[in-house]
Design a protein around this motif. Structure first.
Motif, PDB file in Angstrom:
ATOM      1  N   LYS A 111       0.843  -1.196   0.000  1.00 53.98           N
ATOM      2  CA  LYS A 111       0.000   0.000   0.000  1.00 53.98           C
ATOM      3  C   LYS A 111       0.880   1.249   0.000  1.00 53.98           C
ATOM      4  CE  LYS A 111      -4.054   2.057   1.831  1.00 53.98           C
ATOM      5  NZ  LYS A 111      -5.215   2.099   2.601  1.00 53.98           N
ATOM      6  N   LEU A 112       0.601   2.160  -0.925  1.00 52.45           N
ATOM      7  CA  LEU A 112       1.318   3.436  -0.959  1.00 52.45           C
ATOM      8  C   LEU A 112       0.814   4.309   0.181  1.00 52.45           C
ATOM      9  CD1 LEU A 112       0.857   4.069  -4.783  1.00 52.45           C
ATOM     10  CD2 LEU A 112       3.071   3.698  -3.687  1.00 52.45           C
ATOM     11  N   LYS A 113       1.650   5.281   0.572  1.00 54.29           N
ATOM     12  CA  LYS A 113       1.234   6.121   1.699  1.00 54.29           C
ATOM     13  C   LYS A 113      -0.063   6.887   1.399  1.00 54.29           C
ATOM     14  CE  LYS A 113       3.227   9.422   4.906  1.00 54.29           C
ATOM     15  NZ  LYS A 113       4.310  10.383   5.082  1.00 54.29           N
ATOM     16  N   PHE A 114      -0.062   7.630   0.308  1.00 54.10           N
ATOM     17  CA  PHE A 114      -1.286   8.374  -0.018  1.00 54.10           C
ATOM     18  C   PHE A 114      -1.746   8.167  -1.464  1.00 54.10           C
ATOM     19  CE2 PHE A 114       2.413  11.223   0.034  1.00 54.10           C
ATOM     20  CZ  PHE A 114       2.474  11.608  -1.291  1.00 54.10           C
ATOM     21  N   GLY A 115      -1.116   7.268  -2.182  1.00 58.23           N
ATOM     22  CA  GLY A 115      -1.589   6.901  -3.512  1.00 58.23           C
ATOM     23  C   GLY A 115      -1.321   7.927  -4.597  1.00 58.23           C
ATOM     24  N   HIS A 116      -1.744   7.575  -5.798  1.00 63.03           N
ATOM     25  CA  HIS A 116      -1.636   8.459  -6.972  1.00 63.03           C
ATOM     26  C   HIS A 116      -3.055   8.662  -7.494  1.00 63.03           C
ATOM     27  CE1 HIS A 116       2.568   6.696  -8.313  1.00 63.03           C
ATOM     28  NE2 HIS A 116       2.598   7.181  -7.074  1.00 63.03           N
ATOM     29  N   ARG A 117      -3.550   9.872  -7.425  1.00 60.17           N
ATOM     30  CA  ARG A 117      -4.887  10.135  -7.973  1.00 60.17           C
ATOM     31  C   ARG A 117      -4.884  11.486  -8.658  1.00 60.17           C
ATOM     32  NH1 ARG A 117      -5.295   7.676  -3.067  1.00 60.17           N
ATOM     33  NH2 ARG A 117      -6.229   5.609  -3.169  1.00 60.17           N
TER      34      ARG A 117
END
Ligand code: GLN
Length: 366
Positions: free
Chosen positions: A265-271
């Motif tokens: 799991k990434l820390k805060f993701g890519h969006r």
């Protein structure tokens, strides 16, 4: 105008104004950086279970139209905006964002400091949060204690995948599209290339798929942790090497897991719709649309037959893979370009090309 609060498990409270549904809602709070594309975002099933913060400060200014939905029933838990435009202006506009949120019973909050909220998520990672019921006073301590103890559902793919197979006919290559929470843009891109598409549920077996005699298998995007759909990993293990495969986002992560790799799991993701991705084979950089919270661990690919083909220029994470022995490739981002940019749309043409090749690399009949 009724008050509404967003309360995070960290104890941070944002007081704003309610829009959309009056009900309360809990979810994982994430942020997206797209300046436009809120309609595609709110209807992207990969956001199932999440409360989405829009970092661009004015949302709703071109309204909602009948064409840009990525699913029929939006699965997001709520939306957080700095300023909601209630008098949209666009020739395609059919409704306001608020009207859609009322119709679909989705709560929203406006008028909060979305920059502060985004900083919290960037520092601490994606957090659990609650959007309070409109006009209701909340006991923050109670909510925080409850949020800390909440574990969210892990059956998001089951919630959004089709329950039974259906066709989307064409005269070209037969593609089985595995629906993990498919964005309609993927189907649109295959139909545009005249593919004869059969959409199947996520828990279809490899045998059932082979019985449809596909020329290719398309693995869709979808919500949640890829490890929560082990049946799809088994299905893929029985398909890799038999039929050409193209995977997008969750499909890419499942392809890696099925091939012996791992995800984290990434820390805060890519969006957002402005993520640069480098193709390591050609050196070309595409600006891409992204929405993911998990990523493939490159270390875990050592000893597998997978090769990293693309990386994110922002943080160096894996964005694309290809199998070294059989026709199969996947990307972590969204070449169906919804919302745009359309830089990587050519990957669908590459898939069509691949379907003209058999698994031994020989040219097939048209
Ligand atoms: N858009 C997607 O398919 C997302 C994949 C997965 N749910 C993630 O968050 O990483």
């Amino acid at each position: 105008m009724m008050n509404r609060s967003l309360i995070l498990e960290t104890g941070d409270v944002f007081n704003g104004t309610a829009f959309g549904s009056t009900k309360a809602s809990e979810g994982e709070v994430v942020f997206t950086t797209g300046m436009t594309g809120y309609q595609e975002t709110l209807s992207d099933p990969s956001y199932c279970g999440q409360i989405v913060t829009m970092t661009y400060p004015l949302i709703g200014n071109y309204g909602i139209n009948r064409d840009d939905f990525e699913s029929i029933e939006p699965a997001i838990k709520g939306m957080v905006v700095r300023e909601l435009a209630n008098t949209p202006s666009n020739f395609r506009c059919d409704a306001t964002l608020n009207e859609l949120f009322v119709l679909k019973d989705i709560p929203g909050i406006e008028g909060i400091d979305t920059r502060k909220l985004t900083r919290i998520i960037r520092e601490l990672g994606s957090v659990k949060g609650l959007l309070s019921a409109a006009g209701e006073e909340v006991n923050v301590e109670e909510v925080v204690a409850k949020l800390k103890n909440t574990t969210f559902r892990t059956d998001q793919v089951d919630q959004v995948s089709t329950k039974s197979p259906y066709p989307s006919p064409g005269r070209g290559k037969r593609v089985v599209l595995v629906d993990f929470g498919m964005k309609h843009g993927i189907l649109r891109e295959l139909n545009k290339r005249d593919c004869d598409v059969i959409v199947v549920p996520y828990n279809t077996t490899a045998e059932q798929i082979m019985a449809i005699y596909p020329d290719g298998i398309m693995l869709s995007n979808g919500p949640g942790n890829p490890k929560d759909v082990p049946e799809a990993i088994t299905m893929l293990q029985n398909l890799i090497g038999k039929i050409p495969i193209f995977g997008i986002c969750l499909g890419h992560q499942l392809f890696a897991l099925a091939s012996g790799g791992d995800t984290f799991k990434l820390k805060f993701g890519h969006r957002g719709s402005n993520h640069p991705v480098k193709d390591l084979e050609t050196g070309r950089t595409d600006i891409t649309s992204q929405n993911h919270g998990y990523s493939v661990d490159p270390e875990s690919l050592k000893g597998t037959r997978l090769k990293v083909t693309h990386i994110a220029l922002n943080d160096g994470t894996v964005e694309g893979l290809k199998h070294l022995d059989v026709p199969a490739f996947t990307v972590q981002y969204h070449p169906e370009a919804s919302p745009g940019p359309e830089d990587s749309n050519h990957l669908f043409d590459r898939f069509i090309e691949l379907m003209h090749t058999n698994v031994k690399g020989e040219k097939q009949h048209a």
